[in-house]
Write a protein that holds these residues in place. Sequence first.
Motif, mmCIF file in Angstrom:
data_model
loop_
_atom_site.group_PDB
_atom_site.id
_atom_site.type_symbol
_atom_site.label_atom_id
_atom_site.label_comp_id
_atom_site.label_asym_id
_atom_site.label_seq_id
_atom_site.Cartn_x
_atom_site.Cartn_y
_atom_site.Cartn_z
ATOM 1 N N GLU A 364 36.785 43.823 35.684
ATOM 2 C CA GLU A 364 36.992 44.994 36.529
ATOM 3 C C GLU A 364 35.741 45.277 37.356
ATOM 4 O O GLU A 364 34.617 45.157 36.866
ATOM 5 N N GLY A 365 35.936 45.643 38.614
ATOM 6 C CA GLY A 365 34.806 45.943 39.490
ATOM 7 C C GLY A 365 34.306 44.758 40.280
ATOM 8 O O GLY A 365 33.372 44.890 41.081
ATOM 9 N N ILE A 366 34.912 43.576 40.065
ATOM 10 C CA ILE A 366 34.505 42.366 40.774
ATOM 11 C C ILE A 366 35.715 41.805 41.525
ATOM 12 O O ILE A 366 36.821 41.757 40.997
ATOM 13 N N ASN A 367 35.500 41.388 42.757
ATOM 14 C CA ASN A 367 36.489 40.626 43.510
ATOM 15 C C ASN A 367 36.023 39.185 43.593
ATOM 16 O O ASN A 367 34.834 38.922 43.801
ATOM 17 N N ALA A 368 36.944 38.259 43.408
ATOM 18 C CA ALA A 368 36.627 36.831 43.497
ATOM 19 C C ALA A 368 37.562 36.190 44.515
ATOM 20 O O ALA A 368 38.751 36.531 44.595
ATOM 21 N N TYR A 369 37.018 35.241 45.294
ATOM 22 C CA TYR A 369 37.789 34.594 46.350
ATOM 23 C C TYR A 369 37.516 33.095 46.343
ATOM 24 O O TYR A 369 36.369 32.664 46.203
#
Length: 527
Positions: A364-369
């Motif tokens: 939670e709190g992290i975006n990954a691409y």
Amino acid sequence: MKKTILTVLSCVTALVGSAQTLSNTPVSTFEELEDGGIYALKTINDKASNGGWYYRNNNFYFTLNPNDVTPGSKVSADNNKYLWKVYKNTTDQTIALVNMYDGVYMASTTGNVDNINSNNNCGQNIGYLHFEASTKHEGYSNLYILNGSNKYYATANNGGKLGYWTLEAAAGNQGCVQFYKINDPENIALSVTPNKPCLLRIGDGEEFSVGGYIYATDGSALTMNGQTANLSTLGSEWIFEGDYANGFKIVNASSKKVLGVNTSNLATNERTKLALYDADNTDSNVSTLWDVTGNTFISGSFNLHVKGSIRDRVNDNSGLAFWKTGVGKGSALRVYNNVDITLTEVGSNTYATTYLPFAVTVPEGINAYTATINNEHNSIELTKVEDVIPAETGVILEGTATSAAFPLTTTEGTVSKGGLVGTLTNKTITAGTTDYLVLGTKDGALGFYLPNAASTSIGANKAYFELNGQASAMGYAINFGTVTGIASATINKQNSTNACYDLSGRRITSPVKSGLYISNGKKIIVK
């Protein structure tokens, strides 16, 4: 260019939010007990008219508080000291008791003693306890050790400390007990989380050291390194399959082989090294089942025993080893269920790339691409990772914290790997190369750019683009404000100081209406 660093692993010290359920119905006979079962022992004697429970905390005690453990209720992690693993000896109808809190057993005695001693070193003989139906408390049994013709009963003194005494059979202060079984041993709140991936570490100086990590680079041979985890191989990942009552198979994620020991050597060798064996190994001399109990010397640690063994513990002695009838405290082991990744601040957010040999869950709190270069539109296309980052998949991370814990998982991710590649070890590059684009900043704009002219390596567990003979670019700036919450988006190549783009990625001469535009890697709002 600021560097992103893959850092240490997070140690999980207990099963968060879980507890084990105590049965409502007690047992009081040898026949009813299950070998390997885990129980709380309720006792009554004249020293405590309201009854109480056996527990272990530096010494062996009898608690005068009957409410510490309640039949039919959950037993919290703080009360593991009340839980005992039962080892049955069917030859003489006796049991041995090992405490789940720290793995110490009740030792034997040669006569009346005022306490059962702390027995930290496991140097004394194991106490094998006989049963005898209580003549004073119906439904309870007396426990005693037989020494010659003498019966030494387990009971408590006025201070609540357990000891052995010769007593009359009807004496009220004998250790009259009932056994209440744990119904769901998979929820025992110790350091090992059953059936979940982890990294494993063992102390190299008995109980007071955290030691090195255990891995198998080729899927079979065991290796141990120091204070830094080896994140270059799936062979670093282990799974404890089973539960605390039935024992665990410790499976290597890379080879699917299991940790074991050849017990036929234990009678003659002081030290037998552990090895990896086929999971379906049928050699009767090879033991691949392990018991796990607590260890109080190192925070979040545990002891490892061959299944059914009590005194013999795994140690680090010039390699992972098992000692026959050892008298030491054993080496403390710990598991790590998370990988901590450091992110670098750029503006108001933080960023990193990562490339790991195993799958992890996006916290939670992290975006990954994942990302791919689109040569037709001179842009990078991003695809958001919704849950799991698959093994050996390069991703860009975005958040607000400077560090985040990524839980290891056996769940397979479904996101496309994209065009980012990665390296599990430091990758040597030629200074001034135009073959790669790495995450960094240029004129304050985050993006993928050529490495610094003096750079000669790309760090381990980093993701990057290989240009593969494409025309060299200055790089591609990224503005995550345009992609957060969107499945995919384009971020345009920065090869012109005056280039301007709309949010569809189309290059325009100048803004023609109000809205958000990207120019030189920066957001421009036209009203």
